[in-house]
Motif scaffolding. Structure first.
Motif, short mmCIF file in Angstrom:
data_model
loop_
_atom_site.label_atom_id
_atom_site.label_comp_id
_atom_site.label_asym_id
_atom_site.label_seq_id
_atom_site.Cartn_x
_atom_site.Cartn_y
_atom_site.Cartn_z
N VAL A 18 -41.52 -72.45 21.23
CA VAL A 18 -40.95 -73.05 22.79
C VAL A 18 -39.23 -73.21 22.24
CG1 VAL A 18 -39.87 -73.57 25.54
CG2 VAL A 18 -42.28 -72.45 24.24
N MET A 19 -39.58 -74.35 21.88
CA MET A 19 -38.86 -75.71 21.86
C MET A 19 -36.88 -74.65 21.00
SD MET A 19 -39.96 -79.32 22.41
CE MET A 19 -38.12 -79.74 21.77
N ALA A 20 -38.19 -73.89 19.47
CA ALA A 20 -37.17 -73.53 18.46
C ALA A 20 -36.37 -71.83 19.41
CB ALA A 20 -37.93 -72.79 17.83
N LEU A 21 -37.26 -71.46 20.31
CA LEU A 21 -36.46 -70.40 20.62
C LEU A 21 -35.51 -70.78 22.63
CD1 LEU A 21 -39.71 -67.97 20.98
CD2 LEU A 21 -37.57 -67.93 19.41
N MET A 22 -35.86 -72.03 22.53
CA MET A 22 -34.59 -72.49 23.76
C MET A 22 -33.96 -72.20 23.40
SD MET A 22 -35.27 -75.10 26.37
CE MET A 22 -36.14 -76.40 24.87
N PRO A 30 -25.83 -75.43 16.27
CA PRO A 30 -26.29 -75.16 14.46
C PRO A 30 -26.64 -76.60 14.45
CG PRO A 30 -24.03 -75.25 15.01
CD PRO A 30 -24.84 -76.11 15.74
N PHE A 31 -27.54 -77.63 14.77
CA PHE A 31 -27.80 -78.78 14.30
C PHE A 31 -29.30 -78.76 15.52
CE2 PHE A 31 -23.44 -79.71 15.22
CZ PHE A 31 -23.40 -80.93 13.54
N ARG A 32 -29.67 -77.40 15.72
CA ARG A 32 -31.26 -77.22 15.55
C ARG A 32 -31.77 -77.68 15.22
NH1 ARG A 32 -33.52 -73.79 20.35
NH2 ARG A 32 -32.01 -72.64 20.22
N PRO A 33 -33.00 -79.01 15.16
CA PRO A 33 -34.23 -79.33 14.27
C PRO A 33 -34.99 -78.21 14.38
CG PRO A 33 -33.86 -80.59 15.41
CD PRO A 33 -32.73 -79.96 16.69
N ASP A 34 -35.62 -78.36 13.01
CA ASP A 34 -36.50 -77.27 13.19
C ASP A 34 -37.92 -77.39 13.23
OD1 ASP A 34 -35.20 -74.80 11.02
OD2 ASP A 34 -35.46 -76.25 9.62
N TRP A 35 -38.03 -77.62 15.18
CA TRP A 35 -39.17 -77.91 16.33
C TRP A 35 -40.61 -77.18 14.55
CZ3 TRP A 35 -37.27 -81.92 17.24
CH2 TRP A 35 -36.59 -81.77 18.72
N VAL A 36 -40.48 -76.12 15.08
CA VAL A 36 -42.18 -75.66 14.59
C VAL A 36 -42.34 -75.99 13.39
CG1 VAL A 36 -43.60 -73.77 14.20
CG2 VAL A 36 -41.85 -73.52 15.35
N LEU A 37 -41.48 -76.12 11.88
CA LEU A 37 -41.81 -76.64 10.77
C LEU A 37 -41.94 -78.38 11.19
CD1 LEU A 37 -42.60 -75.73 7.44
CD2 LEU A 37 -39.73 -76.10 7.30
N PHE A 107 -37.68 -81.44 2.03
CA PHE A 107 -38.34 -81.03 2.43
C PHE A 107 -37.60 -79.25 2.94
CE2 PHE A 107 -42.48 -83.18 1.67
CZ PHE A 107 -42.28 -83.37 -0.03
N LEU A 108 -37.00 -80.42 4.30
CA LEU A 108 -36.27 -78.73 5.29
C LEU A 108 -34.70 -78.97 4.74
CD1 LEU A 108 -36.20 -81.00 9.21
CD2 LEU A 108 -37.40 -79.27 8.05
N THR A 109 -34.59 -79.29 3.57
CA THR A 109 -33.55 -79.08 3.09
C THR A 109 -34.24 -77.97 1.58
OG1 THR A 109 -32.08 -80.68 2.85
CG2 THR A 109 -31.69 -78.98 1.15
N LEU A 110 -35.28 -78.12 1.31
CA LEU A 110 -35.69 -76.98 0.53
C LEU A 110 -35.75 -75.80 1.02
CD1 LEU A 110 -37.19 -75.87 -2.28
CD2 LEU A 110 -39.28 -77.13 -1.27
N GLN A 130 -22.76 -75.45 6.97
CA GLN A 130 -23.90 -75.37 8.49
C GLN A 130 -25.17 -74.55 8.37
OE1 GLN A 130 -21.36 -73.20 11.04
NE2 GLN A 130 -20.44 -74.92 11.95
N TYR A 131 -25.67 -74.71 6.95
CA TYR A 131 -27.01 -73.89 7.07
C TYR A 131 -27.59 -75.11 7.05
CZ TYR A 131 -25.82 -69.04 6.57
OH TYR A 131 -24.63 -67.79 6.60
N LEU A 132 -27.45 -75.84 5.94
CA LEU A 132 -28.39 -77.46 6.08
C LEU A 132 -27.90 -78.36 6.81
CD1 LEU A 132 -27.68 -77.44 2.09
CD2 LEU A 132 -29.37 -77.11 3.63
N TRP A 133 -27.20 -78.65 8.01
CA TRP A 133 -27.10 -79.61 9.19
C TRP A 133 -28.71 -79.35 10.20
CZ3 TRP A 133 -21.98 -77.06 11.77
CH2 TRP A 133 -20.80 -78.23 10.93
N PRO A 134 -29.59 -78.36 10.55
CA PRO A 134 -30.73 -78.84 10.66
C PRO A 134 -31.38 -79.35 9.75
CG PRO A 134 -30.01 -76.23 10.76
CD PRO A 134 -28.85 -77.19 9.83
N ALA A 135 -31.02 -79.47 8.44
CA ALA A 135 -32.84 -80.82 8.04
C ALA A 135 -31.93 -82.34 7.51
CB ALA A 135 -31.52 -79.92 5.91
N GLY A 136 -30.57 -82.38 8.53
CA GLY A 136 -30.08 -83.48 8.74
C GLY A 136 -30.82 -84.32 10.46
N ALA A 137 -30.40 -82.83 10.75
CA ALA A 137 -31.37 -83.37 12.50
C ALA A 137 -32.46 -83.46 12.35
CB ALA A 137 -31.02 -82.54 13.23
#
Length: 159
Positions: A18-22, A30-37, A107-110, A130-137
């Motif tokens: 739900v948080m990933a789809l919100m 662009p900074f949305r973390p990968d909550w599910v992972l 791992f998120l960067t991978l 920008q694809y890697l910004w969620p890894a930092g978040a």
């Protein structure tokens, strides 16, 4: 106890979906973390005998369907990350929370690089930093996710 543990873990993964789809504002998206992972990685570290590649593959398929992305991309990338996490869970558990956060960031960067690579060959996209910004978040969010889910696991006695 076995069935209730799976339901409680499934509920936490559902909340992450739900948080990933919100929807988020465009400036924050662009900074949305990968909550599910992140949630799957926590469970694969905490209870690796319950959350494994099967969970990662099925959850990845659900994410592919929910996001409208190419079917199987999230499944494969989740499975690779969860395999690495679950196969090294005893080592990773011994790290401090900040060391874990750094490792989770790797791992998120991978994950994002694998997703880019697969999408590059399937739908011909080009790399954007920008694809890697969620890894930092995700790396910044890891300590809070870890502590919240640990409290959840201890409260409901998930083993």
């Amino acid at each position: 106890m076995n069935r209730s543990s799976h339901l409680l873990i499934g509920f936490s993964v559902f909340c992450a979906l739900v948080m990933a789809l919100m929807p988020l504002p465009l400036s924050v998206e662009p900074f949305r973390p990968d909550w599910v992972l992140l949630v799957l990685m926590y469970w694969s570290l905490a209870v690796p005998h319950r959350v494994n590649l099967g969970w990662a593959w099925c959850t990845g398929l659900i994410m592919d369907l929910a996001m409208g992305s190419t079917l199987g991309v999230n499944s494969l990338t989740y499975s690779v990350c969860i395999y690495i996490t679950a196969s090294n869970y005893q080592k990773i558990r011994n790290f401090s929370l900040w060391q874990q956060a750094f490792l989770i960031g790797l791992f998120l960067t991978l994950y994002h690089l694998l997703q880019f690579w697969l999408n590059h060959f399937l739908i011909d996209i080009y790399f954007n930093p920008q694809y890697l910004w969620p890894a930092g978040a995700g790396m910044v969010c890891w300590p809070w996710i870890f502590l919240l889910l640990r409290k959840y696991r201890r409260h409901f006695r998930i083993r």
